[in-house]
Scaffold this active site. Structure first.
Site, short mmCIF file in Angstrom:
data_model
loop_
_atom_site.label_atom_id
_atom_site.label_comp_id
_atom_site.label_asym_id
_atom_site.label_seq_id
_atom_site.Cartn_x
_atom_site.Cartn_y
_atom_site.Cartn_z
N LYS A 176 -15.68 8.34 3.93
CA LYS A 176 -14.87 7.32 4.60
C LYS A 176 -15.77 6.55 5.53
O LYS A 176 -16.78 7.08 6.01
CB LYS A 176 -13.75 7.99 5.41
CG LYS A 176 -12.53 7.10 5.60
CD LYS A 176 -11.71 7.04 4.34
CE LYS A 176 -10.43 6.33 4.45
NZ LYS A 176 -9.56 6.56 3.29
N GLY A 226 9.94 2.16 2.88
CA GLY A 226 8.86 1.21 2.60
C GLY A 226 9.22 0.36 1.40
O GLY A 226 10.01 0.77 0.52
N GLY A 253 6.46 -1.81 0.14
CA GLY A 253 5.16 -2.45 -0.10
C GLY A 253 4.64 -2.05 -1.46
O GLY A 253 5.40 -1.72 -2.38
N ASN A 254 3.32 -2.05 -1.59
CA ASN A 254 2.68 -1.79 -2.89
C ASN A 254 3.13 -0.46 -3.51
O ASN A 254 3.57 -0.42 -4.66
CB ASN A 254 1.16 -1.81 -2.70
CG ASN A 254 0.43 -1.38 -3.95
OD1 ASN A 254 0.00 -0.24 -4.07
ND2 ASN A 254 0.31 -2.28 -4.92
P1 NAD Z 1 2.03 -1.86 2.31
O1 NAD Z 1 1.43 -2.44 3.53
O2 NAD Z 1 1.95 -2.58 1.02
O3 NAD Z 1 3.61 -1.59 2.60
C1 NAD Z 1 4.07 -0.90 3.71
C2 NAD Z 1 5.60 -0.99 3.71
O4 NAD Z 1 6.09 -0.16 4.76
C3 NAD Z 1 6.15 -2.38 3.98
O5 NAD Z 1 7.28 -2.60 3.16
C4 NAD Z 1 6.58 -2.30 5.44
O6 NAD Z 1 7.65 -3.19 5.76
C5 NAD Z 1 7.05 -0.87 5.50
N1 NAD Z 1 7.15 -0.35 6.86
C6 NAD Z 1 6.28 -0.50 7.89
N2 NAD Z 1 6.76 0.11 8.98
C7 NAD Z 1 7.94 0.66 8.63
C8 NAD Z 1 8.92 1.42 9.32
N3 NAD Z 1 8.77 1.76 10.60
N4 NAD Z 1 10.02 1.80 8.63
C9 NAD Z 1 10.20 1.48 7.34
N5 NAD Z 1 9.31 0.76 6.64
C10 NAD Z 1 8.20 0.36 7.28
O7 NAD Z 1 1.42 -0.40 2.21
P2 NAD Z 1 1.21 0.48 0.90
O8 NAD Z 1 -0.09 0.13 0.29
O9 NAD Z 1 2.44 0.45 0.09
O10 NAD Z 1 0.99 1.93 1.55
C11 NAD Z 1 2.09 2.71 2.01
C12 NAD Z 1 1.60 4.11 2.37
O11 NAD Z 1 0.96 4.70 1.23
C13 NAD Z 1 0.54 4.22 3.48
O12 NAD Z 1 0.75 5.46 4.15
C14 NAD Z 1 -0.77 4.28 2.73
O13 NAD Z 1 -1.78 4.93 3.49
C15 NAD Z 1 -0.35 5.13 1.56
N6 NAD Z 1 -1.24 5.01 0.38
C16 NAD Z 1 -1.40 3.82 -0.23
C17 NAD Z 1 -2.21 3.73 -1.34
C18 NAD Z 1 -2.39 2.42 -2.07
O14 NAD Z 1 -3.08 2.43 -3.09
N7 NAD Z 1 -1.77 1.33 -1.66
C19 NAD Z 1 -2.89 4.86 -1.82
C20 NAD Z 1 -2.69 6.09 -1.18
C21 NAD Z 1 -1.85 6.14 -0.07
#
Ligand code: NAD
Length: 427
Positions: free
Chosen positions: A106, A218, A220-221
């Site tokens: 990291k 959530g 997001g992605n």
């Molecule tokens: P993202 O930024 O695309 O989406 C985050 C989502 O969470 C958004 O919809 C946001 O509105 C919502 N959110 C934020 N605060 C919130 C709250 N208090 N209550 C409810 N919803 C809330 O992020 P992502 O890429 O989807 O990642 C989400 C999680 O998954 C993170 O913990 C990240 O570390 C983990 N993760 C992501 C990946 C990846 O490939 N994207 C891989 C491994 C782990």
């Protein structure tokens, strides 16, 4: 005064308890509870106003017995060496649990991209690589995007690396855009990976996807693609929650007969925020943020942030809930985890559930090293195979040794890494 939370101490405590369970020999414990290598360096950058600012960068290579280190580079104003150490250690375990031939690393830079121009950020990226160009590389340590870094940052870093080494080496970094060395399927990978493991858990528990209802934190992605695949295999999502920037609170959007993913995507911005008033117009209830956890559903998927299911709210989980699939990293506090375990809810731990992202990054690395790229179907098919077999390895061990799924995932990961160290003659 209470001691401030230290994620490295937590990662070490987790490791210590697994080492005890595995009865690891003392040198293995000593080797694995610390990173193998750590780099701390200065990155001088001339700012747009002519001043020079010195940024501090870190790269931690926790363990590379199973292969080159892999892990993101974060840009964050509160970055610390201990956070980077903890995240590097977790990457070692995550790669090992899905059995990809990579170690854990990291990196981070103490900076706030909100206050930096694109040119200044480019200078930080290039400066990072200039410090580390001979310590990283396709066969040593492969970075990726993470908090506040994007595919653009990765391309600047790649460009600097290739300029220094005088050759094209797209396998140096992942998270590149498709067409410039990126992999098909990376966008879907984490969310789909969550549902590949969820699908297998449902099979084990005798739950038919057509009878399964989920609630997701959530949008997001990770959440969007998890909901998409759950939909495709016949399941239904009843509620999703997301952050609302204007109101500075989160809301849960619910439709009892199931949300319509495409309809909601049409009123969602690039940060994963659903437009509250438009959702209401479409017939969704806008409930308080925590309501997602209190839904009467079979499956909960936290896919937003860390520390969301806590000692304070774990009691609101309905008795109908059979499975929790951790899409986010660290969404469950230690206290809540004990309650979930004692209630017999089937947990798919983050280490396993969200490993689809790093698995697809590994596929990107492989394709970049060959300079030959697979189509999306091939990537997602390979991802399914990896996630499914990782799930079964963990669940088999959990049954054999009567372990909680989180513990079983850790035991498999630590055992594999320790064995790789022994096989190499390090131990
Ligand atoms: P993202 O930024 O695309 O989406 C985050 C989502 O969470 C958004 O919809 C946001 O509105 C919502 N959110 C934020 N605060 C919130 C709250 N208090 N209550 C409810 N919803 C809330 O992020 P992502 O890429 O989807 O990642 C989400 C999680 O998954 C993170 O913990 C990240 O570390 C983990 N993760 C992501 C990946 C990846 O490939 N994207 C891989 C491994 C782990």
């Amino acid at each position: 005064m209470t001691k401030p939370f230290n994620s490295f101490e937590m990662a070490q405590a987790q490791f210590d308890s697994v080492a005890k369970l595995l009865d690891l020999e003392e040198p293995a414990r000593e080797l694995l509870r610390q990173p193998m290598r750590e780099y701390i360096f200065a990155i001088p950058v001339r700012l747009d106003d002519g001043r020079v600012q010195i940024f501090r960068g870190f790269r931690v290579q926790h363990n590379d017995a199973k292969g080159p280190c892999k892990g993101g580079i974060r840009f964050h104003p509160l970055e610390t060496l201990d956070t980077v150490r903890a995240l590097a250690m977790w990457m070692t375990w995550k790669c090992a649990v899905v059995d990809i031939p990579l170690g854990g690393g990291k990196g981070g830079v103490i900076c706030d991209p909100h206050n930096l121009s694109a040119r200044e950020q480019e200078s930080i990226c290039r400066g990072f690589v200039r410090r580390m160009a001979y310590e990283m590389g396709p066969h040593r340590d492969v970075p990726a995007p993470d908090v506040m870094t994007s595919s653009q940052h990765m391309l600047w870093m790649l460009d600097e690396f290739e300029a220094i080494h005088g050759s094209k080496q797209p396998g140096f970094i992942t998270g590149k855009p498709v067409g410039v060395g990126g992999s098909q399927g990376r966008t879907e990978a984490t969310g789909f990976g969550v549902v590949f493991t969820l699908r297998e858990a449902m099979k084990e528990l005798g739950i038919r996807p057509q009878d399964a209802v989920a609630s997701v934190q959530g949008f997001g992605n990770v959440a969007q693609y998890a909901i998409r695949l759950l939909d495709q295999i016949g399941g239904r999502t009843q509620a999703v929650s997301c952050w609302n920037q204007a109101d500075q609170v989160s809301y849960t959007y619910r439709k009892a007969d199931g949300i319509d993913l495409d309809e909601l995507l049409g009123i969602t911005d690039r940060f994963g925020e659903i437009h509250r008033d438009k959702a209401r117009e479409l017939g969704y209830e806008a409930l308080p943020g925590e309501a997602w956890l209190e839904e009467d559903v079979d499956i909960l998927i936290p896919a937003a942030l860390e520390n969301q299911i806590t000692g304070d709210n774990v009691g609101t989980i309905k008795s109908r809930v059979k499975i929790i699939a951790e899409g986010a990293n660290g969404p469950t506090s230690t206290e809540a985890d004990e309650v979930i375990q004692s209630r017999g809810i089937f947990l798919i731990p983050d280490l396993l559930a969200n490993a689809g992202g790093v698995t697809c990054s590994y596929f990107e690395q492989v394709q970049s090293n060959m300079n030959y790229y697979w189509d999306k179907e091939e990537v997602l098919g390979k991802l399914d195979m990896k996630m499914t077999s990782a799930f079964h390895a963990v669940s088999r061990l959990a049954k054999e040794r009567n372990l909680y799924m989180r513990k079983a995932a850790y035991v498999i990961a630590v055992d594999r890494v320790a064995q790789a160290c022994r096989d190499r003659g390090w131990l």
